[in-house]
Design an enzyme around this catalytic site. Structure first.
Site, PDB file in Angstrom:
ATOM      1  CE  LYS A 110      -3.812   0.800  -1.284  1.00 48.41           C
ATOM      2  NZ  LYS A 110      -4.756   0.313  -0.128  1.00 48.41           N
ATOM      3  CB  SER A 160      -1.041   0.080   1.178  1.00 51.44           C
ATOM      4  OG  SER A 160      -2.206  -0.431   0.981  1.00 51.44           O
ATOM      5  CE1 TYR A 204      -3.733  -1.044  -5.197  1.00 48.74           C
ATOM      6  CE2 TYR A 204      -4.575  -3.236  -4.982  1.00 48.74           C
ATOM      7  CZ  TYR A 204      -4.084  -2.058  -4.306  1.00 48.74           C
ATOM      8  OH  TYR A 204      -4.059  -2.057  -2.870  1.00 48.74           O
ATOM      9  CE1 TYR A 215      -3.620  -0.234   4.916  1.00 41.56           C
ATOM     10  CE2 TYR A 215      -2.124  -0.187   6.943  1.00 41.56           C
ATOM     11  CZ  TYR A 215      -2.505  -0.505   5.359  1.00 41.56           C
ATOM     12  OH  TYR A 215      -1.611  -1.106   4.635  1.00 41.56           O
ATOM     13  CB  VAL A 257      -0.142  -5.726   4.190  1.00 39.41           C
ATOM     14  CG1 VAL A 257      -1.731  -4.978   4.634  1.00 39.41           C
ATOM     15  CG2 VAL A 257      -0.288  -5.820   2.810  1.00 39.41           C
TER      16      VAL A 257
HETATM   17  N1  GLU Z   1      -1.890  -5.380  -2.388  1.00 42.82           N
HETATM   18  C1  GLU Z   1      -2.622  -5.169  -1.037  1.00 42.82           C
HETATM   19  C2  GLU Z   1      -4.048  -5.318  -1.145  1.00 42.82           C
HETATM   20  O1  GLU Z   1      -4.412  -4.407  -2.073  1.00 42.82           O
HETATM   21  C3  GLU Z   1      -1.974  -4.121  -0.584  1.00 42.82           C
HETATM   22  C4  GLU Z   1      -2.684  -3.900   0.788  1.00 42.82           C
HETATM   23  C5  GLU Z   1      -1.959  -2.756   1.788  1.00 42.82           C
HETATM   24  O2  GLU Z   1      -0.521  -2.871   2.010  1.00 42.82           O
HETATM   25  O3  GLU Z   1      -2.455  -2.263   2.746  1.00 42.82           O
HETATM   26  O4  GLU Z   1      -4.536  -5.894  -0.434  1.00 42.82           O
END
Ligand code: GLU
Length: 452
Positions: A67, A64, A191, A243, A261
């Site tokens: 992002k 994430s 993604y 989060y 994560v």
């Molecule tokens: N590839 C993971 C997902 O989309 C990333 C989630 C994350 O790092 O929060 O679920």
């Protein structure tokens, strides 16, 4: 002498090392197999210096943390309006993979939850590009932030794709609202590749430092995205980056941040530093347990909270004094530091309160290291008003902080390198050896003319 910072970082790691609480991310099998013992931290300064301790060069997938950077690329590539029309900027207070969208519009609440991140991925690059071209754009963009070419961990990608049911569900829902306008499967695929980009703690700190440095990579010097984009991204990181614990983070740590994560965590402190940590065990929110503890410590030890109030603008006027006497007298306002709106307001007030009786007035920028646009305009307006009040205004500006000193409408400034030059000019004129004030001459660098 050895720098104090690596020692500090080593000690900080040693303090958190015994904490083995938290869980590895279990829903991506490859991540569940990660080494939970890995622990690393890097500070990247805005002039490219790296300080690290622990596992700074171990590679892991960005997840994430990609992002905010993909969102930055979407904003840079498509512009603000098309992106904001499809992705909101409100904290959701929900888990990152919650299947929820804004009621009515179907718009994802922000680009840090998966719904918004899938949409941001779909908006990177040009509208005409195919999914493969878009993935390439995202990987190249992330690489520019890091300052080196990054690549994908195919195993982690494949592992996540086998279990991507939830992201597929979200993407199909986005498609049903026309937030996504193409094959949802291809967007999830792209993604997931974006999340599988391999980075080190060093890379992440450099990426964070690029944001902290107004979008310019501190080592390569590349302007990766514009300042307006950076402001948007940092704002969203500050409100939605952690989060569903964004509020706790904002109050306790106060550094725009993003976690992932796989256990990475970045913080970008505007104008100061990029920080990254790695430790794979996660708390109930999905944030790295030891990473959060480290950031809490860094923030309190070093006063890194963005809401930490800087010293007041009062100190901008270092002194207000007169040099020379009689017709040779020069009123000097010696300024210092970085000048923004509040500092410029202090200067305006100081000049007004003084109402200098001397004809010659010098605004001395020798000890000023930066002056922003609004402060520059305010300073020139002060100069203009002084001219209109029959003063001769000197701008002592050896580093050309005001590169084009045009006060406009009746204003006139003579730019000089130092106070001595201003004094010489005044003395020469009052003893009849110099042309009228404001005329071009060998004393001043530039003399904008009075408007006819
Ligand atoms: N590839 C993971 C997902 O989309 C990333 C989630 C994350 O790092 O929060 O679920």
């Amino acid at each position: 002498m050895r720098s104090v910072i690596p020692d500090y970082l080593t000690e900080a790691l040693a303090e958190v090392a015994p904490d083995v609480s938290g869980q590895l991310a279990g829903y991506i099998p490859e991540l569940a197999a990660a080494d939970p013992g890995r622990l690393g931290v890097v500070f990247a300064t805005l002039d490219g210096k790296i300080y690290g301790a622990g596992d700074v060069d171990a590679e892991f997938t960005i997840q994430s943390i990609s992002k905010p950077f993909a969102y930055a690329l979407a904003l840079a590539d498509r512009g603000f309006d098309p992106v904001l029309a499809k992705i909101g900027v409100e904290p959701s207070g929900e888990a990152f993979n919650e299947i929820s969208l804004e009621s009515g519009s179907g718009r994802p609440l922000n680009p840090m939850i998966n719904a918004g991140a899938l949409t941001a991925h779909s908006l990177a690059g040009s509208r005409e590009w195919d999914p493969a071209g878009r993935v390439e754009r995202v990987i190249d963009g992330l690489s520019a932030f890091a300052g080196r070419q990054l690549s994908i961990d195919e195993r982690v990608y494949a592992s996540e794709m086998e279990h991507a049911h939830r992201n597929l569900a979200i993407a199909h829902m986005l498609r049903s609202y026309d937030v996504l306008t193409e094959d949802p499967q291809a967007v999830v695929d792209g993604y997931t590749r974006q999340c599988s980009v391999l980075v080190t703690v060093r890379d992440l700190a450099m990426m964070a430092a690029t944001l902290a440095n107004r979008g310019v990579n501190p080592v390569s010097g590349e302007q990766v995205v514009g300042e307006r984009v950076v402001r948007q991204v940092l704002s969203v990181m500050a409100t939605c980056g952690m989060y569903d614990s964004a509020g706790d983070w904002a109050t306790q740590v106060g550094i725009p941040a993003k976690s992932g994560v796989s256990g990475g965590l970045i913080g970008a402190l505007p104008g100061q530093i990029g920080i990254a940590t790695l430790s794979a065990r996660l708390d109930a929110h999905g944030n790295s347990v030891r990473g959060v503890t480290l950031f809490e410590r860094f923030s309190s030890d070093m006063g890194l909270h963005v809401m930490e109030v800087p010293p007041s603008a009062r100190a901008v006027v270092r002194s207000n004094h007169v040099v020379g006497g009689g017709p040779h007298a020069v009123r000097v306002f010696q300024l210092q530091g970085g000048i923004r709106f509040a500092g410029a307001e202090r200067i305006v007030r100081e000049v007004l309160d003084t109402a200098p009786p001397e004809v010659a007035v010098a605004l001395d920028l020798t000890m000023v290291y930066s002056i922003d646009d609004v402060a520059r305009r305010m300073l020139l307006e002060v100069a203009r008003r002084l001219t209109v009040d029959h003063h001769e205004v000197f701008l002592i500006d050896p580093e050309a902080l005001v590169p084009d000193p045009e006060p406009g409408d009746g204003g006139r400034v003579t730019v000089v390198e130092d106070l001595e030059q201003a004094v010489r000019s005044v003395t020469a004129r009052s003893t009849g050896h110099e042309p009228a004030p404001g005329s071009p001459g060998d004393e001043g660098r530039e003399v904008p003319r009075e408007q006819p």
